[in-house]
Design a protein around this motif. Structure first.
Motif, PDB file in Angstrom:
ATOM      1  N   LEU A 253     -10.805 -67.147  -4.267  1.00 27.96           N
ATOM      2  CA  LEU A 253     -11.959 -67.280  -4.925  1.00 27.96           C
ATOM      3  C   LEU A 253     -13.228 -66.411  -4.662  1.00 27.96           C
ATOM      4  N   ARG A 254     -13.161 -65.884  -3.679  1.00 30.58           N
ATOM      5  CA  ARG A 254     -14.021 -64.726  -3.226  1.00 30.58           C
ATOM      6  C   ARG A 254     -13.776 -63.401  -4.072  1.00 30.58           C
ATOM      7  N   PRO A 271     -21.803 -69.639  -4.298  1.00 28.62           N
ATOM      8  CA  PRO A 271     -22.730 -70.639  -3.667  1.00 28.62           C
ATOM      9  C   PRO A 271     -22.702 -70.517  -2.117  1.00 28.62           C
ATOM     10  N   LEU A 274     -20.516 -69.946   1.123  1.00 29.37           N
ATOM     11  CA  LEU A 274     -19.510 -69.162   0.785  1.00 29.37           C
ATOM     12  C   LEU A 274     -20.381 -67.775   0.777  1.00 29.37           C
ATOM     13  N   LEU A 275     -19.750 -66.685   1.085  1.00 27.91           N
ATOM     14  CA  LEU A 275     -20.006 -65.351   1.227  1.00 27.91           C
ATOM     15  C   LEU A 275     -19.371 -64.602   0.205  1.00 27.91           C
TER      16      LEU A 275
ATOM     17  N   ARG B  82     -23.329 -77.487   0.457  1.00 30.35           N
ATOM     18  CA  ARG B  82     -24.045 -76.294   0.341  1.00 30.35           C
ATOM     19  C   ARG B  82     -25.411 -76.066   1.200  1.00 30.35           C
ATOM     20  N   THR B 109     -13.981 -75.489   0.084  1.00 28.20           N
ATOM     21  CA  THR B 109     -13.069 -74.187   0.404  1.00 28.20           C
ATOM     22  C   THR B 109     -13.427 -73.926   1.752  1.00 28.20           C
ATOM     23  N   LEU B 111     -13.982 -72.387   5.329  1.00 25.24           N
ATOM     24  CA  LEU B 111     -14.929 -71.436   5.525  1.00 25.24           C
ATOM     25  C   LEU B 111     -14.519 -70.444   6.704  1.00 25.24           C
ATOM     26  N   THR B 112     -15.024 -69.202   6.617  1.00 20.48           N
ATOM     27  CA  THR B 112     -14.812 -68.049   7.560  1.00 20.48           C
ATOM     28  C   THR B 112     -15.871 -68.542   8.863  1.00 20.48           C
ATOM     29  N   GLU B 115     -19.122 -67.252   7.692  1.00 18.53           N
ATOM     30  CA  GLU B 115     -19.856 -68.204   6.706  1.00 18.53           C
ATOM     31  C   GLU B 115     -20.242 -69.142   7.424  1.00 18.53           C
TER      32      GLU B 115
END
Lengths: 291, 291
Positions: A253-254, A271, A274-275, B82, B109, B111-112, B115
């Motif tokens: 995705l990223r 969004p 997410l980075l 979000r 998704t 997350l890291t 994030e």
């Protein structure tokens, strides 16, 4: 049933930081998919960040995509936490002209098989559109066993399943297992790096993330694999080799957002929370693009 | 900091099939917690099905709970997909009089760490309320390492963490690990069947599902464990022994709904796709209730 056959290409859904769909950018991405030879547009999949979009924005996304194609069908993801929400999204998608639906058993509380069955029955019955079961254990914590898929396949509008690559790595055996369990069902795979093998093994559809930005290269691979041309399929897959390495390393995705930015197709960012991709990976991505 | 100490009792959020909070039923449940001696109300936790509620309904739930207590503080769950949504829920909760916030890194998704850090920083900075990190890997697919918690603990409003029971089963070692990493943080546990041991080992808070219906019995257990009375803690825990077995077998959420129905505290059912308890388990539950 030809809806869930060949290359289904999944675009990102460009949106503003406030979560509004950037319609011109989405339109451009979807036009690119049709021009590149995708057999269907897989709108609002995981790559399309559907769980980050409101009802209104999902509806706008479907309307925009349907308006952008001349003949390519649009499959719309309609997953939601609540059954009534997913039914609403399904009706909205049908109203905006989607050709099919994609449904993952999105959950917070892990779901039982009976709960997933009733959920799919309710959403599949909400419209006449053919529906593809979306198996994504990594995000939903639910695993579809082939015996359970057999039960779901008896629901009249359920026409397809989108499977992850099997942990066993033996996609031919996995495909055979699901074929036996649900003979009439279209069976396709996601996990781009293994989809050449899945298509060569006789899968019906490649649900492709990379195809959402590089439809022509993905369509060439799909066509070669579907006609059983191993040599050409290998050649087409090799174009993506570096990208597959990155997909497996950091998730797709990223990378797709960064690639869409690099190709100047959109300035949209993921969004939050997410980075974007860190700088080192951006540099690796540049040389991994199949262009 | 006394907010995240002792028994934090998590009620269900009774709602209609359409997702509207049934305020009189929620009020009754929350009053029961205060009367039973809970130190705080853990509103809109996983047991409170927060991810199935709209913004308006979450706000109504907080307003109802705050209106139902005389002195017991209300901690409100504000998790969302979000970052901007979670910030909004945090401000709403503060506006309705919540005393603290509970935040899980809800995701679709995975997350890291970066994030999750940015997400927590943004939500913790949205209000002045003390915030409890909610670690729930089973629903969020994110595991909080103690070194990462040390980083989060430097955010001024982050005051506590709600941990799951460790896979190692050695809760004393787990607690010691997090104490070393984040000395000023309140450290509490959920996973009711292991919380006696956690509290005897010196944890600050029991985030309790069963306490959301049986606050007095849970408060007795909490008090005994906090004063180090092993014998009395064992006796208080034994009252729940059959319930803990069921929790471990089928998860606590469906059991709590069935129990609340049995006790005639509400007729509300779980939000679909979640389904109620099957008949055989209902019968086992009757004899497992600590009453």
């Amino acid at each position: 049933m030809t809806l869930f056959v060949g290359l289904s290409a999944f675009p990102i859904t460009p949106m503003t930081p406030a979560g509004e769909v950037i319609a011109p950018d989405l339109r451009r991405l979807v036009e690119r998919l049709e021009a590149g030879g995708a057999d269907s547009v897989g709108l609002l999949g995981s790559t399309g960040t559907y769980m980050f979009l409101s009802r209104d924005e999902r509806r706008r996304a479907v309307a925009t995509a349907v308006g952008a194609v001349t003949s390519t069908p649009v499959i719309a993801g309609v997953g939601a936490m609540r059954t009534d929400e997913a039914q609403t999204f399904a009706r909205d998608a049908a109203g905006e002209g989607a050709a099919g639906l994609l449904l993952a058993p999105v959950s917070y509380t892990p779901l039982t098989e009976e709960e997933v069955f009733q959920h799919f029955l309710a959403v599949a019955s909400a419209t006449d559109l053919p529906l593809c079961i979306y198996s994504n254990p990594g995000t939903t914590n639910f695993t579809f066993r082939s015996s359970f898929v057999a039960r779901l396949a008896a629901i009249p509008t359920i026409a397809a399943i989108k499977l992850p690559l099997p942990a066993s790595r033996d996609v031919a055996a996995d495909l055979a297992d699901f074929r036996r369990a649900a003979p009439g069902l279209s069976i396709g795979y996601s996990g781009d790096w293994g989809c050449k093998d899945a298509m060569l093994a006789g899968a019906d559809c490649w649900y492709s993330v990379a195809g959402g930005l590089f439809p022509q290269q993905a369509a060439d691979l799909t066509a070669a694999a579907m006609r059983g041309d191993h040599e050409e399929a290998e050649r087409c897959d090799a174009v993506f080799a570096e990208l597959w390495k990155l997909f497996r390393k950091v998730g797709s995705l990223r990378l797709m957002y960064a690639a869409a930015n690099m190709l100047e197709l959109t300035d949209a960012q993921l969004p939050k929370p997410l980075l974007g991709l860190e700088q080192g990976l951006r540099e690796r991505l540049v040389s991994a693009l199949p262009v």
